[in-house]
Design an enzyme around this catalytic site. Structure first.
Site, short mmCIF file in Angstrom:
data_model
loop_
_atom_site.label_atom_id
_atom_site.label_comp_id
_atom_site.label_asym_id
_atom_site.label_seq_id
_atom_site.Cartn_x
_atom_site.Cartn_y
_atom_site.Cartn_z
N ASP A 1 0.74 -1.26 0.03
CA ASP A 1 -0.04 -0.10 0.02
C ASP A 1 0.73 1.14 -0.15
O ASP A 1 2.01 1.25 0.39
CB ASP A 1 -0.70 -0.16 1.45
CG ASP A 1 -2.26 -1.00 1.23
OD1 ASP A 1 -2.08 -1.44 0.09
OD2 ASP A 1 -2.99 -0.96 1.92
N HIS B 1 3.98 -2.45 3.24
CA HIS B 1 3.93 -1.00 2.66
C HIS B 1 5.25 -0.73 1.75
O HIS B 1 6.15 -0.91 2.47
CB HIS B 1 3.78 0.01 3.70
CG HIS B 1 2.45 -0.05 4.65
ND1 HIS B 1 2.28 -1.03 5.43
CD2 HIS B 1 1.17 0.63 4.35
CE1 HIS B 1 0.93 -0.77 5.96
NE2 HIS B 1 0.33 0.08 5.05
#
Length: 755
Positions: A106, A258
């Site tokens: 993400d 991430h």
């Protein structure tokens, strides 16, 4: 009083002169130039707004409610798998098959960490799904293109990383659409995958977020949640990241990591260990689309449906087609336009920031230099022992060029009638149509002034009027003033004293704004006292005075004739002749005690016209005398010192100075409101200190400084547009005739002192 012969009356309409024809062409170009100036300011503002929007500094970047109920969410969804689809309009969840990892990242792409993560994935031949933020995609399109070409998938993670649960339908649409456009511009694709910021497992869906997933599902999006969260954003250490990302008991999982949002060095290191560990345990890695195909195949087998299952871990073009679609038509072109606009913003704003820092340092340095030199100038010229030489007592000629000055000419002559120095007065009527010449004669007769001559000429412009006056002057020193200006009784005497020095060729007086009780008048009053007069003190000591003001200036007649008189080549004949006199070897000085009172424009339109003429005329004069940069000896001092100072501080920095206000507003909105406000107030404080010192030197009342903050907000922006207008005019060509400003005659004969 005598009257010079007039030219024969015109019996027929004469053909327009070359200057008038050029004036007409220039006037026709004014509106497009103003529009262009406004468009340029608008473009810079838009670039700043786009840059701020891309950095996701505006608009709810965190959840604003917590603990909402989930009564509207179906239990099958709350207890289902991490992949939510709306096949046939009905909410359906899918789970990642056992021994399968759908690795997701993400918040990217990030120029530092995403390429490193891609290197690890390529080394182990593992695909992943990247849920990208549209603003980051538009800033780093090349990374997204590499990501897709490597065989990875992308999904929408909104454009500004905003929590969509509490946004309007229009904002939701905008966040999704803009991200799709960014993907189209970066990699030529769109996607059907979506992950909401701040989402986790499906059991966290609540009544606020559920309508968003329903709406996007109806539009064909697949919402992706997580089974296993590595919590790498906490930077707990490599071992913890690997541990927390590992599913239990051989279950499949949608795993969250991430690739942006902070220091992701632990994630990069943990990723390689994690892949090795999971492969050793018999896991395969796939994309979200791959996991969906496998899950659907398993469902089909369990239901007894026909069709071959997709082998675990399969990837490639066939699988990616489930999520990626080629961008076509307007979407593709709009996406490329977005990426191009962002590229401009990414270059412009940092460059502008650096430029404004340089400008700010230069402006602050100029303020410091002005204050130091102004103080030195004031002390030097006001010493008891200071003298220019033997007092100048011989008569001088005062030239008053006048064009339709019926409102002001009487006040001008009345002020000259009180002069303590012997003068002759030549009023040059430049083809006035309002009876200015007759009014001048009547006023002189009423006052018993036998030293007034009225010379009439056809309208030819201010330079021609001044040259006519010089030719008719009876004395070797000529004082030039505007027809709307009034002198104090001692002005002429003070103004001509420097001519006791045989090297002085011209003297600049101290122009004052008479109608300073209006807003525009107050603004110009501050500018005259702070800018013009502080500047002139500085330039005087540096021996490179750029301008003798048209409102009050004195010249040796031989010097004026020696440089060819007042030139019609520029709109700033005063700047033109001043530079010419420097180049001819004459010294130009400033006499602060010689005061003249002039009328400031009464409207913004008139102010624009005046400042446009000044700024454009200055540019013309500097260009005309550009060879002064290579002049040698004492006459080359202006080219070596004055020319660079005028270019930097009267053209370059004024163009950028107003942008400081725009950039301050940008910083307040997008970066740090308090810090930006304090910085702006600090700069304003420095300017106020300089202005207060200038007012002290000129013995002016400080109350006008209350208008200075408003002047900085409004007046500077207008001056910026005027300068842009002038620059465009300089590039496109064209000239304007001597423009007549509308006068009211409200500046009467002054008292003997300023104030």
């Amino acid at each position: 009083m005598t009257t010079a012969p007039t030219r024969p009356a015109r019996g027929r309409r004469r053909a327009p002169s070359r200057i008038e024809r050029a004036a007409g062409r220039a006037a026709a170009l004014q509106r497009p130039r103003v529009v262009l100036a406004l468009l340029l300011l608008l473009a810079l503002t838009c670039v700043m707004l786009l840059d701020g929007y891309l950095r996701a500094e505006v608009g709810g970047d965190q959840r604003v409610r917590t603990g909402a109920s989930a009564g509207d969410v179906p239990d099958d969804v709350l207890n289902g798998g991490p992949i939510l689809t709306f096949r046939g309009g009905e909410a359906t969840t899918l789970s990642v098959p056992d021994k399968t990892i759908a690795l997701t990242f993400d918040d990217g792409p990030d120029p530092t960490w995403t390429p490193q993560i891609l290197e690890v994935l390529a080394e182990y031949d593992v695909p992943a799904t990247f849920f990208v933020v549209g603003s980051m995609v538009s800033r780093y399109p090349g990374i997204v293109q590499d990501l897709v070409e490597q065989g990875n998938e992308v999904g929408v993670h909104t454009f500004t990383h905003v929590d969509l649960s509490y946004q309007s339908d229009a904002r939701v649409t905008r966040e999704i659409t803009q991200t799709q456009l960014a993907l189209a511009g970066a990699a030529g694709i769109t996607t059907t995958l979506f992950r909401a910021p701040y989402s986790s497992e499906t059991d966290a869906i609540d009544n606020y977020s559920w309508p968003v997933y329903q709406r996007l599902g109806e539009e064909g999006y697949t919402s992706v949640f997580v089974d296993t969260d590595s919590d790498d954003w906490k930077t707990p250490g490599v071992a913890k990241i690997v541990e927390w990302a590992t599913p239990e008991d051989g279950e499949g999982a949608s795993v969250l990591m991430h690739d942006a949002g902070g220091d992701r060095s632990q994630t990069v290191t943990a990723l390689a260990r994690y892949i090795e560990k999971m492969q050793a345990e018999g896991y395969t890695f796939t994309t979200v689309s791959g996991a969906m195909r496998e899950a659907q195949a398993e469902e089909a087998e369990q239901a007894g449906a026909s069709g071959a299952a997709v082998p675990p871990g399969a990837s490639g073009t066939a699988m990616l087609q489930a999520a990626h679609r080629a961008a076509t038509g307007t979407t593709l072109y709009e996406g490329k336009a977005l990426v191009a606009a962002v590229a401009v913003a990414e270059w412009t704003v940092p460059a502008l920031s650096a430029g404004l820092v340089v400008v700010g340092v230069a402006v602050m340095g100029r303020f410091g230099m002005m204050v130091v030199l102004a103080r030195r100038h004031h002390r030097q010229r006001n010493r008891r022992r200071f003298s220019w030489g033997p007092p100048v007592t011989r008569p001088v000629t005062v030239i008053v060029p006048a064009y339709n000055e019926k409102e002001c000419i009487a006040n001008t002559l009345q002020s000259l009638a009180r002069s303590t120095h012997p003068i002759e007065i030549i009023v040059v009527d430049d083809g006035s149509t309002d009876g200015t010449a007759q009014l001048a004669r009547d006023t002189a007769a009423d006052l018993g002034m036998l030293n007034v001559r009225v010379v009439r000429q056809e309208n030819a412009g201010k330079p021609a009027a001044l040259n006519n006056g010089v030719r008719n002057a009876a004395h070797d020193i000529v004082v030039m003033m505007d027809g709307d200006t009034v002198f104090e009784p001692d002005t002429v005497r003070q103004l001509v004293q420097p001519f006791a020095d045989p090297g002085v060729g011209a003297v600049a007086g101290n122009a004052k704004v008479g109608n300073r009780d209006t807003v525009i008048g107050a603004w110009q009053h501050i500018e005259y006292v702070m800018g013009f007069n502080l500047d002139r003190r500085m330039y005087d000591l540096l021996r490179c005075m750029p301008t003798i003001p048209g409102a009050i200036g004195a010249f040796r007649r031989e010097a004026v004739l020696g440089v060819g008189g007042m030139s019609e080549d520029t709109l700033a004949e005063d700047t033109d002749i001043t530079i010419a006199m420097h180049r001819a070897g004459w010294r130009v000085v400033y006499q602060e005690h010689a005061r003249a009172w002039t009328e400031a424009p009464g409207s913004l339109k008139q102010l624009w016209s005046q400042r446009y003429r000044w700024s454009y005329g200055t540019m013309q004069a500097l260009w005309k005398h550009r060879k002064s940069l290579t002049d040698k000896g004492p006459s080359g001092r202006f080219g070596r010192v004055g020319m660079p100072l005028v270019v930097v501080f009267q053209i370059v920095t004024p163009v950028f100075a107003p942008l400081i206000d725009v950039f301050t507003a940008y910083s307040m909105i997008f970066i740090d409101f308090k810090a930006a406000l304090l910085a702006w107030l600090a700069v304003l404080g420095v300017q106020l200190v300089c202005a207060a010192y200038a007012f002290r030197l000129d013995r002016e009342k400080y109350r006008y400084l209350l208008m200075m903050p408003l002047q900085q907000l409004a007046y500077r922006q207008m001056m910026y547009l005027v300068l842009i207008h002038s620059c465009v005019t300089a590039l496109t060509g064209g000239r304007l005739r001597w423009q007549k400003l509308k006068r009211t005659g409200e500046v009467g004969t002054p008292a003997g002192s300023a104030g």
